[in-house]
Design a protein around this motif. Structure first.
Motif: not given
Length: 415
Positions: A66-67, A129-131, A198-199, A396-399
């Motif tokens: 993940l970049q 990336g989600k926790v 996520e890119k 959401e904006w932290h993921l």
């Protein structure tokens, strides 16, 4: 720029980590002998070090694709590994041990503890990336006892050996992580901010491919390190290498065929090529000819590549389960394939008693069902716990973003 998110790190993570480490120190102080004893030959150390490199270097860099989440992908993997190894050794030695002898620390316990962390790392790939780090540490603390219990039931009541029970790690980790993701993380459909974060990038993909190469190179050691019989050890090494080679050839072929322009996709090259090593883990020690290992590698490569090509997005839309790294297709389905192949090979083996044959095949199938059941139930319970507001789940904006967790000096004025 995402808003600040340092409160969870400073207010919770340091104290959680210090509390856990203090507990580990006290347990080792009072419940283990105060001297290292002989426990397995140090000739095992090279193979142990292979697995060490595979798990820390390999999985760590594999999660760097993940970049905007490269720092966290590598470092958080390292963190939960070192926490998990200590916890796994305690669990294996004191709670889920079949022997009544006083437990000692040696190369054998280190080896088992390190390998027991592997399913946790696989699970973390689903939620990558989600926790936040606190949630990852809590997931590690909860998953390891369930996996240890799974192995204990297999080895104690179903009479599986340590090697076969450990080969369920890929399957267990994948489905535990999927259950956690379903229970703890809302669907990301339509979330433009997270989709943008996520890119991946060129440099990030190269680092991830480096992790794949580490894992590919050392996977024969992982599939053989728990074997003591020389013939079985030799077979496992050879067959794992053949299966990995076949899956790699198959993945490059399938990737080009599935692309209208005949080009390869890096997501296939850095993930699906490992499927052969996963699928042959159960049977590698017993195969006397490479053609079966090559066939398993081919099937695993096809399943994994088609899964990434057609199943990754479908899984998110239909089941509302978001799998960041696609571990379902790298570890989950190839693990299931390996378990099924193990049952079939036992059934067609040359045994004198057909009753014994059928019984062993049923037991092997029962181990697969047990692993799926405990992983899904344990993952669901863990996921519901991780939703607790006390753990401050990221917004959401932290993921998929490093900035809430790491200092970037050149961006200090914006953080």
């Amino acid at each position: 720029m995402p808003p600040r998110y340092s409160d969870t790190l400073r207010g919770r993570l340091p104290w959680v980590l210090l509390l856990l480490e203090t507990i580990f120190i006290l347990v080792f102080l009072f419940l283990f002998p105060q001297d290292y004893k002989f426990q397995g030959s140090l000739q095992l150390y090279p193979a142990f070090q292979d697995v060490n490199v595979m798990i820390i270097f390999g999985v760590g860099f594999l999660f760097a694709f993940l970049q905007k989440f490269g720092f966290s992908g590598v470092a958080f993997n390292f963190l939960i590994t070192v926490v998990g190894v200590q916890w796994a050794i305690i669990l294996e030695s004191l709670l889920f041990n079949k022997s009544t002898d006083i437990q000692v620390i040696g190369i054998t316990s280190l080896r088992t503890g390190l390998m027991s962390v592997f399913p946790v790392l696989i699970s973390s790939g689903v939620v990558l990336g989600k926790v936040n780090p606190v949630q990852l540490v809590m997931m590690t603390a909860m998953e390891l006892p369930v996996f240890a219990a799974n192995r204990y039931i297999m080895t104690t009541y179903l009479m599986m050996n340590d090697h076969i029970s450990m080969m369920h790690a890929s399957m267990f980790g994948a489905y535990f992580g999927l259950a956690v993701s379903w229970a703890a993380i809302p669907t990301l459909l339509g979330n433009k901010a997270s989709q943008e974060n996520e890119k991946s990038g060129v440099t990030a993909e190269l680092f991830a491919m480096l992790g794949t190469l580490f894992m590919w190179t050392f996977w024969p050691s992982y599939n053989s390190v728990l074997l003591s019989d020389h013939k079985q050890l030799r077979n496992a090494i050879y067959n794992t290498y053949f299966a990995l080679a076949a899956s790699t050839v198959t993945v490059f072929s399938a990737s080009a065929l599935l692309n209208q322009k005949g080009k390869f996709k890096m997501i296939h090259a850095r993930n699906a090529v490992l499927a052969g090593g996963v699928s042959v883990g159960f049977t590698a020690y017993m195969l006397l000819n490479p053609w079966i290992a090559l066939t398993l590698g081919l099937l695993a490569g096809l399943i994994s590549t088609f899964g990434f090509a057609y199943g990754q997005g479908t899984l998110n839309v239909i089941t509302l389960v978001h799998d960041t790294c696609g571990v379902h297709y790298t570890f989950g389905l190839p693990g299931l394939l390996g378990g099924i192949a193990y049952s079939i090979i036992i059934l067609v083996a040359d045994y004198r008693s057909i009753e014994i044959l059928k019984y062993q095949a049923v037991v092997v199938f029962g181990c697969v069902v047990l692993t799926l059941t405990l992983s899904l139930v344990g993952g669901l319970l863990t996921g519901f716990l991780l939703k607790c507001k006390l753990l401050r789940p990221p917004k959401e904006w932290h993921l998929f973003h490093d900035q809430p967790y790491w200092e970037f000096p050149h961006l200090a004025s914006h953080i």
